[in-house]
Design an enzyme around this catalytic site. Structure first.
Site: not given
Length: 234
Positions: A101-102, A105
């Site tokens: 998920h990071e 980003h």
């Protein structure tokens, strides 16, 4: 005129508060559950993040260890990813899901994803107005209560405008987070970090996390509605 906790409009916040509490419980439950489930390939969160970053031309983005639990984040200002110990060193479904998920980003940043660019652009201003909004609203109410309606309404209206900026920030944040999670699942499967059977657990972890952002937006909107109702009485 009502003030603070005795204002009946506080009832508007109750559903949002309950939902926020439920979302927090949900994310902690999903995280705790899948933190105990190892992925079949034994890949750690750091390894997963590195694999995803490298596959997307982001070899220059370092991955650092950060203290705390669920403190994982990508810092667009310094172009660095920071993962908590359980994610950085862990080889669980939760670890690789959060790391992915990071990484999502970081990919957004690297591809100039529109919503992320807009959120990053307004973040410094929102940080200021969010701090100033409630003092302005309370001072405005107090001044109105003292009988100075012109100055009081000006301060209160300014507080409303500032708080609307907070709602805007939460509104923009939601698609950013949902998109990062979508990218995460795609990368995890595409790069063979997890298989299709493990994706169900990864989706549960990321869906629970996304719910906290929905709750944050709902709470902000409920507060804005409450503020506007109070304004309508004055």
């Amino acid at each position: 005129m009502y003030f603070g906790m005795f204002d009946p409009t506080i009832i508007i916040l109750i559903p949002a508060i309950v939902f926020a509490m439920y979302a927090q419980t949900k994310v902690k439950s999903a995280y705790s559950r899948y933190l105990k489930v190892s992925n079949r390939r034994g890949i750690t969160g750091r390894q997963a993040a590195r694999k995803i970053l490298d596959a997307n031309g982001l070899q220059h983005v370092p991955i650092e260890l950060v203290a705390g639990s669920l403190t994982d984040h990508y810092d667009p200002k310094k172009d660095v990813m920071r993962l908590s110990n359980d994610v950085y060193n862990g080889s669980s479904i939760a670890s690789v899901s959060i790391a992915a998920h990071e990484s999502g980003h970081a990919i957004q940043d690297g591809t100039a994803y529109g919503f992320l660019k807009f959120r990053n652009a307004i973040a410094p201003v929102v940080s200021i107005v969010s701090t100033a909004s409630w003092p302005l609203l309370l001072i405005g109410l107090f001044v109105i209560w003292q009988g100075n309606f012109t100055t009081g309404n000006f301060l209160f209206n300014l507080g409303i405008i500032f708080f609307a900026g907070v709602v805007l920030f939460h509104t923009v944040t939601l698609p950013v987070e949902l998109n990062a999670s979508k990218r995460a699942i795609g990368q995890l499967i595409e790069l063979n970090i997890i298989d299709e059977t493990e994706s169900k657990g990864a989706k549960k972890v990321l869906s629970a996390a996304a719910m906290t952002y929905v709750a944050a937006l709902a709470t902000a909107v409920a507060n804005l509605v409450r503020i506007l109702l109070i304004r309508g009485r004055n």
